[in-house]
Write a protein that holds these residues in place. Structure first.
Motif, short mmCIF file in Angstrom:
data_model
loop_
_atom_site.label_atom_id
_atom_site.label_comp_id
_atom_site.label_asym_id
_atom_site.label_seq_id
_atom_site.Cartn_x
_atom_site.Cartn_y
_atom_site.Cartn_z
N PHE A 93 0.86 -1.19 0.00
CA PHE A 93 0.00 0.00 0.00
C PHE A 93 0.90 1.24 0.00
O PHE A 93 2.12 1.16 0.18
CB PHE A 93 -0.91 0.02 1.23
CG PHE A 93 -0.15 0.04 2.54
CD1 PHE A 93 0.20 1.24 3.16
CD2 PHE A 93 0.23 -1.14 3.15
CE1 PHE A 93 0.91 1.25 4.34
CE2 PHE A 93 0.94 -1.14 4.35
CZ PHE A 93 1.29 0.07 4.94
N GLN A 94 0.27 2.39 -0.18
CA GLN A 94 0.95 3.67 -0.04
C GLN A 94 0.17 4.57 0.90
O GLN A 94 -1.03 4.40 1.09
CB GLN A 94 1.06 4.38 -1.40
CG GLN A 94 2.02 3.76 -2.39
CD GLN A 94 2.10 4.58 -3.67
OE1 GLN A 94 1.22 5.39 -3.98
NE2 GLN A 94 3.16 4.37 -4.44
N ILE A 95 0.88 5.52 1.49
CA ILE A 95 0.26 6.65 2.17
C ILE A 95 0.44 7.84 1.24
O ILE A 95 1.57 8.17 0.85
CB ILE A 95 0.93 6.94 3.52
CG1 ILE A 95 0.92 5.69 4.42
CG2 ILE A 95 0.24 8.12 4.22
CD1 ILE A 95 -0.46 5.21 4.80
N GLN A 96 -0.65 8.49 0.85
CA GLN A 96 -0.57 9.59 -0.11
C GLN A 96 -1.11 10.89 0.49
O GLN A 96 -1.97 10.88 1.38
CB GLN A 96 -1.39 9.25 -1.36
CG GLN A 96 -0.84 8.06 -2.14
CD GLN A 96 -1.65 7.76 -3.39
OE1 GLN A 96 -2.74 8.31 -3.59
NE2 GLN A 96 -1.13 6.90 -4.25
N ASN A 97 -0.58 12.02 -0.02
CA ASN A 97 -1.11 13.32 0.39
C ASN A 97 -2.33 13.68 -0.46
O ASN A 97 -2.76 12.89 -1.31
CB ASN A 97 -0.03 14.40 0.31
CG ASN A 97 0.50 14.60 -1.11
OD1 ASN A 97 -0.15 14.25 -2.09
ND2 ASN A 97 1.70 15.17 -1.22
N PRO A 102 2.86 9.99 -3.09
CA PRO A 102 3.18 9.14 -1.95
C PRO A 102 4.04 9.86 -0.92
O PRO A 102 4.94 10.62 -1.27
CB PRO A 102 3.92 7.97 -2.58
CG PRO A 102 4.48 8.50 -3.85
CD PRO A 102 3.48 9.51 -4.34
N LEU A 103 3.75 9.62 0.34
CA LEU A 103 4.56 10.15 1.43
C LEU A 103 5.86 9.36 1.50
O LEU A 103 5.85 8.13 1.52
CB LEU A 103 3.79 10.03 2.76
CG LEU A 103 4.54 10.44 4.02
CD1 LEU A 103 4.84 11.94 3.99
CD2 LEU A 103 3.73 10.08 5.26
N THR A 159 3.88 8.49 11.72
CA THR A 159 4.03 9.91 11.97
C THR A 159 4.75 10.55 10.79
O THR A 159 5.91 10.20 10.51
CB THR A 159 4.86 10.17 13.25
OG1 THR A 159 4.22 9.54 14.36
CG2 THR A 159 5.00 11.66 13.51
N PRO A 160 4.10 11.45 10.05
CA PRO A 160 4.78 12.11 8.94
C PRO A 160 5.99 12.90 9.45
O PRO A 160 5.91 13.54 10.50
CB PRO A 160 3.71 13.04 8.36
CG PRO A 160 2.41 12.46 8.81
CD PRO A 160 2.69 11.87 10.16
#
Length: 321
Positions: A93-97, A102-103, A159-160
Protein backbone atom coordinates in the motif's frame (compact mmCIF):
# COMPACT_ATOMS: atom_id res chain seq x y z
CA UNK A 1 -14.88 15.29 8.54
CA UNK A 2 -15.12 14.16 12.13
CA UNK A 3 -14.21 10.49 12.20
CA UNK A 4 -11.18 8.99 13.94
CA UNK A 5 -9.18 9.23 17.16
CA UNK A 6 -7.95 6.18 19.07
CA UNK A 7 -9.30 2.83 20.46
CA UNK A 8 -11.64 -0.09 19.54
CA UNK A 9 -12.64 -3.65 18.86
CA UNK A 10 -13.91 -6.00 16.21
CA UNK A 11 -16.86 -4.39 14.51
CA UNK A 12 -19.29 -4.97 11.80
CA UNK A 13 -19.06 -7.08 8.75
CA UNK A 14 -17.85 -10.58 9.24
CA UNK A 15 -16.61 -12.56 6.28
CA UNK A 16 -17.23 -12.33 2.58
CA UNK A 17 -16.18 -15.35 0.56
CA UNK A 18 -14.74 -14.59 -2.86
CA UNK A 19 -15.18 -16.67 -5.92
CA UNK A 20 -12.80 -16.94 -8.80
CA UNK A 21 -9.17 -17.77 -9.28
CA UNK A 22 -6.06 -16.33 -7.71
CA UNK A 23 -5.77 -12.58 -7.80
CA UNK A 24 -5.30 -9.51 -5.73
CA UNK A 25 -7.85 -8.25 -3.21
CA UNK A 26 -8.52 -4.56 -2.86
CA UNK A 27 -9.82 -2.68 0.13
CA UNK A 28 -13.53 -2.11 0.40
CA UNK A 29 -13.90 1.53 1.45
CA UNK A 30 -17.31 2.75 2.69
CA UNK A 31 -18.90 5.49 0.58
CA UNK A 32 -19.08 7.74 3.64
CA UNK A 33 -15.33 7.52 4.08
CA UNK A 34 -14.70 8.43 0.44
CA UNK A 35 -17.03 11.41 0.77
CA UNK A 36 -15.23 12.54 3.91
CA UNK A 37 -11.85 12.42 2.18
CA UNK A 38 -13.14 14.60 -0.67
CA UNK A 39 -14.04 17.32 1.81
CA UNK A 40 -10.33 18.17 2.19
CA UNK A 41 -10.69 18.52 5.89
CA UNK A 42 -7.99 20.43 7.72
CA UNK A 43 -5.68 18.64 10.08
CA UNK A 44 -6.79 18.71 13.66
CA UNK A 45 -4.97 17.70 16.78
CA UNK A 46 -5.09 15.63 19.98
CA UNK A 47 -3.38 12.59 21.36
CA UNK A 48 -5.10 9.23 21.56
CA UNK A 49 -1.86 7.60 22.67
CA UNK A 50 -1.18 6.19 26.08
CA UNK A 51 0.86 8.33 28.42
CA UNK A 52 3.49 8.21 31.12
CA UNK A 53 3.42 6.83 34.64
CA UNK A 54 2.53 10.15 36.30
CA UNK A 55 -0.26 11.04 33.88
CA UNK A 56 -3.27 12.59 35.59
CA UNK A 57 -6.86 11.97 34.43
CA UNK A 58 -7.16 13.75 31.10
CA UNK A 59 -9.88 15.41 29.12
CA UNK A 60 -12.35 12.80 27.94
CA UNK A 61 -11.95 11.54 24.41
CA UNK A 62 -14.69 11.23 21.86
CA UNK A 63 -14.42 9.59 18.46
CA UNK A 64 -11.22 7.50 18.56
CA UNK A 65 -8.67 6.89 15.82
CA UNK A 66 -8.52 4.07 13.30
CA UNK A 67 -11.96 4.70 11.80
CA UNK A 68 -11.07 6.49 8.58
CA UNK A 69 -9.07 5.88 5.41
CA UNK A 70 -7.88 9.51 5.59
CA UNK A 71 -6.87 12.03 8.24
CA UNK A 72 -4.55 14.99 8.68
CA UNK A 73 -4.12 15.51 4.95
CA UNK A 74 -3.09 11.91 4.19
CA UNK A 75 -4.93 8.88 2.85
CA UNK A 76 -4.31 5.13 2.85
CA UNK A 77 -4.51 3.69 -0.68
CA UNK A 78 -6.09 0.36 -1.54
CA UNK A 79 -4.26 -2.46 0.21
CA UNK A 80 -3.24 -5.22 -2.20
CA UNK A 81 -2.92 -8.72 -0.76
CA UNK A 82 -3.39 -12.37 -1.76
CA UNK A 83 -7.06 -12.86 -2.54
CA UNK A 84 -7.65 -16.10 -0.69
CA UNK A 85 -6.49 -17.77 2.49
CA UNK A 86 -3.53 -20.12 2.14
CA UNK A 87 -1.96 -18.38 -0.88
CA UNK A 88 1.43 -16.73 -0.50
CA UNK A 89 1.97 -13.25 -1.84
CA UNK A 90 2.62 -9.68 -0.76
CA UNK A 91 0.71 -7.05 1.18
CA UNK A 92 1.37 -3.54 -0.16
CA UNK A 93 0.00 0.00 0.00
CA UNK A 94 0.95 3.67 -0.04
CA UNK A 95 0.26 6.65 2.17
CA UNK A 96 -0.57 9.59 -0.11
CA UNK A 97 -1.11 13.32 0.39
CA UNK A 98 -4.10 15.23 -0.97
CA UNK A 99 -2.40 15.66 -4.32
CA UNK A 100 -2.04 11.89 -4.65
CA UNK A 101 1.74 11.89 -4.17
CA UNK A 102 3.18 9.14 -1.95
CA UNK A 103 4.56 10.15 1.43
CA UNK A 104 8.29 9.44 1.59
CA UNK A 105 9.31 11.03 4.89
CA UNK A 106 8.36 9.28 8.13
CA UNK A 107 9.44 10.03 11.69
CA UNK A 108 10.61 7.21 13.95
CA UNK A 109 7.97 6.27 16.53
CA UNK A 110 8.49 3.30 18.82
CA UNK A 111 11.65 2.41 16.88
CA UNK A 112 9.80 2.10 13.55
CA UNK A 113 8.62 4.42 10.78
CA UNK A 114 5.31 2.61 10.41
CA UNK A 115 3.41 0.03 12.43
CA UNK A 116 0.94 -2.21 10.59
CA UNK A 117 -1.85 -3.75 12.65
CA UNK A 118 -4.10 -6.42 11.10
CA UNK A 119 -7.07 -8.07 12.82
CA UNK A 120 -10.11 -9.99 11.60
CA UNK A 121 -13.51 -8.41 12.18
CA UNK A 122 -14.39 -10.93 14.89
CA UNK A 123 -11.38 -9.78 16.92
CA UNK A 124 -9.16 -12.77 16.12
CA UNK A 125 -6.05 -13.27 13.93
CA UNK A 126 -4.28 -10.21 15.35
CA UNK A 127 -0.91 -9.32 13.81
CA UNK A 128 1.48 -6.43 14.45
CA UNK A 129 4.20 -6.21 11.80
CA UNK A 130 6.56 -3.72 10.17
CA UNK A 131 6.63 -3.58 6.37
CA UNK A 132 9.49 -2.19 4.29
CA UNK A 133 9.31 1.15 2.46
CA UNK A 134 10.47 1.43 -1.15
CA UNK A 135 11.91 4.93 -1.02
CA UNK A 136 11.71 5.27 -4.81
CA UNK A 137 7.97 4.62 -5.09
CA UNK A 138 6.67 5.29 -1.56
CA UNK A 139 5.18 1.79 -1.43
CA UNK A 140 5.16 -0.20 1.78
CA UNK A 141 5.27 -3.99 1.37
CA UNK A 142 5.74 -7.23 3.29
CA UNK A 143 5.48 -10.92 2.35
CA UNK A 144 1.98 -12.09 3.28
CA UNK A 145 -0.24 -15.12 3.61
CA UNK A 146 -3.71 -15.21 5.14
CA UNK A 147 -4.29 -18.06 7.59
CA UNK A 148 -8.07 -17.88 7.39
CA UNK A 149 -10.84 -16.27 5.37
CA UNK A 150 -12.85 -13.29 6.55
CA UNK A 151 -13.07 -9.53 6.66
CA UNK A 152 -9.89 -7.90 7.98
CA UNK A 153 -9.14 -4.40 9.23
CA UNK A 154 -5.78 -2.93 8.26
CA UNK A 155 -4.32 -0.10 10.39
CA UNK A 156 -1.35 1.99 9.30
CA UNK A 157 0.08 3.77 12.35
CA UNK A 158 2.72 6.39 11.45
CA UNK A 159 4.03 9.91 11.97
CA UNK A 160 4.78 12.11 8.94
CA UNK A 161 8.26 13.59 9.10
CA UNK A 162 8.00 17.14 10.39
CA UNK A 163 4.33 16.61 11.30
CA UNK A 164 2.71 17.69 14.54
CA UNK A 165 1.53 14.22 15.53
CA UNK A 166 0.91 10.64 14.51
CA UNK A 167 -1.93 9.24 12.45
CA UNK A 168 -3.78 5.94 12.28
CA UNK A 169 -5.46 5.24 8.94
CA UNK A 170 -7.54 2.15 8.26
CA UNK A 171 -9.21 0.15 5.50
CA UNK A 172 -10.84 -3.23 5.03
CA UNK A 173 -9.71 -6.29 3.09
CA UNK A 174 -11.93 -9.24 2.17
CA UNK A 175 -10.22 -12.65 2.09
CA UNK A 176 -11.96 -15.55 0.36
CA UNK A 177 -12.29 -19.11 1.61
CA UNK A 178 -14.31 -21.07 4.14
CA UNK A 179 -15.08 -18.77 7.04
CA UNK A 180 -16.04 -19.67 10.58
CA UNK A 181 -16.42 -16.64 12.87
CA UNK A 182 -14.83 -16.97 16.29
CA UNK A 183 -15.80 -13.77 18.09
CA UNK A 184 -13.68 -13.11 21.17
CA UNK A 185 -16.46 -11.34 23.05
CA UNK A 186 -16.35 -12.98 26.47
CA UNK A 187 -14.61 -10.94 29.15
CA UNK A 188 -11.29 -12.51 30.13
CA UNK A 189 -8.39 -11.09 32.11
CA UNK A 190 -6.02 -14.06 31.63
CA UNK A 191 -4.54 -15.64 28.54
CA UNK A 192 -2.23 -18.60 27.91
CA UNK A 193 0.29 -18.15 25.09
CA UNK A 194 3.40 -20.18 24.20
CA UNK A 195 3.72 -21.58 27.71
CA UNK A 196 3.28 -18.17 29.37
CA UNK A 197 0.34 -16.96 31.44
CA UNK A 198 -0.52 -13.26 31.11
CA UNK A 199 -3.00 -11.71 33.55
CA UNK A 200 -4.25 -8.13 33.51
CA UNK A 201 -5.45 -6.23 36.57
CA UNK A 202 -7.12 -2.83 36.66
CA UNK A 203 -10.35 -1.07 35.72
CA UNK A 204 -11.01 0.82 32.50
CA UNK A 205 -12.96 4.04 33.03
CA UNK A 206 -14.14 5.93 29.97
CA UNK A 207 -12.83 9.43 29.39
CA UNK A 208 -9.80 9.25 31.64
CA UNK A 209 -6.43 7.55 31.94
CA UNK A 210 -6.79 4.12 33.54
CA UNK A 211 -3.84 2.10 34.81
CA UNK A 212 -3.63 -1.54 33.81
CA UNK A 213 -1.00 -3.92 35.18
CA UNK A 214 -0.12 -7.10 33.33
CA UNK A 215 1.73 -9.92 35.11
CA UNK A 216 3.64 -12.55 33.13
CA UNK A 217 4.34 -15.99 34.62
CA UNK A 218 5.60 -19.31 33.28
CA UNK A 219 4.88 -22.64 35.03
CA UNK A 220 3.49 -20.66 37.93
CA UNK A 221 6.72 -18.68 38.43
CA UNK A 222 7.14 -14.93 37.79
CA UNK A 223 8.95 -14.06 34.55
CA UNK A 224 11.66 -11.52 35.36
CA UNK A 225 13.43 -11.58 32.00
CA UNK A 226 11.05 -9.42 29.94
CA UNK A 227 13.11 -7.72 27.22
CA UNK A 228 12.61 -4.33 25.55
CA UNK A 229 10.40 -4.41 22.49
CA UNK A 230 9.76 -1.29 20.39
CA UNK A 231 11.19 0.92 23.09
CA UNK A 232 9.27 -0.53 26.03
CA UNK A 233 8.79 -3.77 27.95
CA UNK A 234 5.36 -4.27 26.45
CA UNK A 235 3.27 -2.98 23.57
CA UNK A 236 -0.50 -2.74 23.92
CA UNK A 237 -3.20 -2.22 21.29
CA UNK A 238 -6.89 -1.94 22.22
CA UNK A 239 -9.85 -2.20 19.85
CA UNK A 240 -13.38 -1.14 20.73
CA UNK A 241 -16.26 -3.54 20.25
CA UNK A 242 -18.67 -2.57 17.51
CA UNK A 243 -16.52 -0.37 15.26
CA UNK A 244 -12.91 -1.56 15.66
CA UNK A 245 -11.73 1.87 16.72
CA UNK A 246 -8.10 1.88 17.78
CA UNK A 247 -5.98 2.79 20.82
CA UNK A 248 -2.21 2.39 20.80
CA UNK A 249 -0.40 2.57 24.17
CA UNK A 250 2.95 1.59 25.61
CA UNK A 251 4.21 0.58 29.01
CA UNK A 252 4.63 3.29 31.63
CA UNK A 253 8.02 4.27 32.94
CA UNK A 254 11.36 5.16 31.40
CA UNK A 255 12.45 3.73 28.07
CA UNK A 256 14.65 0.69 28.75
CA UNK A 257 18.20 0.38 27.48
CA UNK A 258 19.38 -2.50 25.33
CA UNK A 259 20.16 -5.56 27.43
CA UNK A 260 17.97 -4.51 30.34
CA UNK A 261 15.24 -6.84 31.58
CA UNK A 262 12.32 -6.53 33.97
CA UNK A 263 9.26 -8.39 35.20
CA UNK A 264 6.98 -9.92 36.02
CA UNK A 265 4.71 -6.84 35.81
CA UNK A 266 4.18 -4.20 33.12
CA UNK A 267 2.04 -1.11 33.79
CA UNK A 268 0.10 0.73 31.08
CA UNK A 269 -1.88 3.94 30.90
CA UNK A 270 -4.93 3.47 28.67
CA UNK A 271 -7.59 6.02 27.70
CA UNK A 272 -10.92 4.62 26.56
CA UNK A 273 -13.25 7.13 24.86
CA UNK A 274 -16.50 5.43 25.81
CA UNK A 275 -17.99 2.78 28.04
CA UNK A 276 -18.25 -0.70 26.58
CA UNK A 277 -16.19 -3.73 25.66
CA UNK A 278 -12.58 -3.64 24.45
CA UNK A 279 -10.17 -6.20 23.05
CA UNK A 280 -6.58 -5.78 24.18
CA UNK A 281 -3.53 -7.32 22.51
CA UNK A 282 -0.24 -7.38 24.40
CA UNK A 283 3.11 -7.96 22.68
CA UNK A 284 5.94 -8.92 25.05
CA UNK A 285 9.41 -10.29 24.41
CA UNK A 286 11.30 -13.08 26.21
CA UNK A 287 14.48 -14.84 25.06
CA UNK A 288 14.46 -12.88 21.82
CA UNK A 289 10.95 -13.95 20.79
CA UNK A 290 7.82 -11.81 20.73
CA UNK A 291 4.62 -13.33 22.14
CA UNK A 292 1.07 -11.93 21.90
CA UNK A 293 -1.53 -12.32 24.64
CA UNK A 294 -5.18 -11.26 24.32
CA UNK A 295 -7.66 -9.91 26.85
CA UNK A 296 -11.26 -8.67 26.78
CA UNK A 297 -12.27 -5.97 29.29
CA UNK A 298 -15.27 -3.74 29.88
CA UNK A 299 -14.86 0.00 30.42
CA UNK A 300 -17.25 1.66 32.86
CA UNK A 301 -18.79 5.04 32.19
CA UNK A 302 -16.81 8.07 33.40
CA UNK A 303 -18.02 11.55 34.27
CA UNK A 304 -17.09 12.98 30.87
CA UNK A 305 -17.71 9.95 28.69
CA UNK A 306 -18.05 10.96 25.06
CA UNK A 307 -17.75 14.72 25.69
CA UNK A 308 -14.79 15.35 23.38
CA UNK A 309 -14.40 14.85 19.66
CA UNK A 310 -11.13 13.66 18.14
CA UNK A 311 -9.89 13.42 14.55
CA UNK A 312 -7.68 10.41 14.09
CA UNK A 313 -4.40 12.03 15.10
CA UNK A 314 -2.40 11.09 18.16
CA UNK A 315 0.41 12.82 20.00
CA UNK A 316 3.63 10.89 19.62
CA UNK A 317 5.40 12.99 22.22
CA UNK A 318 4.24 10.96 25.23
CA UNK A 319 4.19 7.23 24.74
CA UNK A 320 4.61 6.05 28.29
CA UNK A 321 8.14 4.71 27.78
Amino acid sequence: MNAAGRLALYGAGLAIAFTGALGISAVAVPDSVVADWKKDRAEESHGGHGDTADKKPSMPMGTPAGLSVSAGGYALTSVRTPQEAGHKGELSFQIQNKAGAPLLGYAIAHEKRLHLIVVRSDGTRFRHVHPTLDQATGTWSIPWQWDAAGTYRIYADFTPEGGSGGLTLTSTVEVGGRFTPDPATKVRATDEVDGFTASVDGELVAGRSSELTVKITRDGKPVTALQPYLGAYGHLVALRAGDLAYLHVHAQGEEPSAGETTGPEIAFGAETPSAGRYLLYLDFKVDGKVHTAGFVLDATRGDGDGAHTDTGTHDTGSHGH
